[in-house]
Design a protein around this motif. Structure first.
Motif, PDB file in Angstrom:
ATOM      1  N   HIS A 197       4.711  22.316  13.039  1.00  0.00           N
ATOM      2  CA  HIS A 197       4.880  21.941  11.634  1.00  0.00           C
ATOM      3  C   HIS A 197       3.666  22.357  10.809  1.00  0.00           C
ATOM      4  O   HIS A 197       2.626  22.690  11.353  1.00  0.00           O
ATOM      5  CB  HIS A 197       5.126  20.431  11.473  1.00  0.00           C
ATOM      6  CG  HIS A 197       4.003  19.545  11.937  1.00  0.00           C
ATOM      7  ND1 HIS A 197       3.934  19.044  13.210  1.00  0.00           N
ATOM      8  CD2 HIS A 197       2.915  19.072  11.289  1.00  0.00           C
ATOM      9  CE1 HIS A 197       2.846  18.296  13.331  1.00  0.00           C
ATOM     10  NE2 HIS A 197       2.196  18.293  12.185  1.00  0.00           N
ATOM     11  N   GLU A 240       5.556  18.511   7.245  1.00  0.00           N
ATOM     12  CA  GLU A 240       5.113  17.119   7.293  1.00  0.00           C
ATOM     13  C   GLU A 240       4.344  16.819   6.008  1.00  0.00           C
ATOM     14  O   GLU A 240       3.296  17.410   5.763  1.00  0.00           O
ATOM     15  CB  GLU A 240       4.188  16.915   8.509  1.00  0.00           C
ATOM     16  CG  GLU A 240       3.553  15.530   8.586  1.00  0.00           C
ATOM     17  CD  GLU A 240       2.500  15.399   9.701  1.00  0.00           C
ATOM     18  OE1 GLU A 240       1.780  16.374   9.969  1.00  0.00           O
ATOM     19  OE2 GLU A 240       2.419  14.300  10.292  1.00  0.00           O
ATOM     20  N   HIS A 294      -3.033  21.007   7.272  1.00  0.00           N
ATOM     21  CA  HIS A 294      -3.226  21.479   8.646  1.00  0.00           C
ATOM     22  C   HIS A 294      -2.020  22.257   9.135  1.00  0.00           C
ATOM     23  O   HIS A 294      -0.936  22.191   8.552  1.00  0.00           O
ATOM     24  CB  HIS A 294      -3.536  20.325   9.603  1.00  0.00           C
ATOM     25  CG  HIS A 294      -2.422  19.329   9.776  1.00  0.00           C
ATOM     26  ND1 HIS A 294      -2.274  18.232   8.976  1.00  0.00           N
ATOM     27  CD2 HIS A 294      -1.401  19.273  10.672  1.00  0.00           C
ATOM     28  CE1 HIS A 294      -1.218  17.532   9.368  1.00  0.00           C
ATOM     29  NE2 HIS A 294      -0.659  18.146  10.389  1.00  0.00           N
ATOM     30  N   ALA A 337       0.077  22.872  12.749  1.00  0.00           N
ATOM     31  CA  ALA A 337       0.223  22.243  14.066  1.00  0.00           C
ATOM     32  C   ALA A 337       0.979  23.156  15.018  1.00  0.00           C
ATOM     33  O   ALA A 337       2.037  23.695  14.668  1.00  0.00           O
ATOM     34  CB  ALA A 337       0.967  20.918  13.933  1.00  0.00           C
ATOM     35  N   GLU A 350      -3.970  21.437  14.503  1.00  0.00           N
ATOM     36  CA  GLU A 350      -3.491  20.313  15.306  1.00  0.00           C
ATOM     37  C   GLU A 350      -2.734  20.895  16.496  1.00  0.00           C
ATOM     38  O   GLU A 350      -1.957  21.831  16.344  1.00  0.00           O
ATOM     39  CB  GLU A 350      -2.552  19.437  14.458  1.00  0.00           C
ATOM     40  CG  GLU A 350      -1.847  18.321  15.220  1.00  0.00           C
ATOM     41  CD  GLU A 350      -0.853  17.531  14.353  1.00  0.00           C
ATOM     42  OE1 GLU A 350      -0.849  17.704  13.117  1.00  0.00           O
ATOM     43  OE2 GLU A 350      -0.065  16.765  14.922  1.00  0.00           O
TER      44      GLU A 350
HETATM   45 ZN    ZN Z   1       0.613  17.072  11.681  1.00  0.00          ZN
END
Ligand code: ZN
Length: 132
Positions: free
Chosen positions: A6, A53, A77, A79, A127
């Motif tokens: 994500h 997200e 971020h 991921a 992440e």
């Molecule tokens: Zn995340």
């Protein structure tokens, strides 16, 4: 790393952003979830094989509140889905990456997560997440 799991986007107002991303993506978010340990409220949209997200701070000292006050809303971020998060931590450490939490913690969406410090990844908060 298997795929981009994500993209995390810091938002000031989750309710408004849910509406905005609903218009943008042409679909509803499929869940909302609070992660108390991180001080965030999250909302997830499925987009093909990956997800968006949205992250809203749930308290003043949340990392998302700090991010928004320093940089404003935006991509927070990226991921990556990993098969074995413990093996990836060891591999990335040996490659010289800076791990923010060496013990994986509970993230949203039933995941174990670890973050890499942006100063070791060209300014991108990375992440790693593994399905539990
Ligand atoms: Zn995340």
């Amino acid at each position: 790393m298997k795929k981009i799991e994500h993209l995390g986007i810091a938002v000031a107002d989750l309710k408004k952003s849910n509406e905005l991303f609903k218009k943008l993506l042409g679909k509803e978010h499929y869940k909302e979830e609070a992660v108390e340990g991180e001080g965030v409220k999250t909302s997830f949209f499925q987009v093909g094989d990956t997800k968006i997200e949205l992250l809203e701070a749930s308290r003043e000292d949340s990392p998302i509140a700090k991010f928004i006050s320093k940089k404003s809303e935006g991509i927070h971020h990226i991921a990556f889905d990993v098969q074995d998060i413990y093996a990836e931590i060891e591999r990335l450490k040996s490659e010289g990456f800076e791990i923010l939490n060496e013990v994986p913690k509970e993230g949203a969406d039933n995941k174990l997560v670890v973050f890499l410090h942006p100063r070791s990844t060209n300014g991108v908060l990375v992440e790693l997440c593994q399905e539990r």
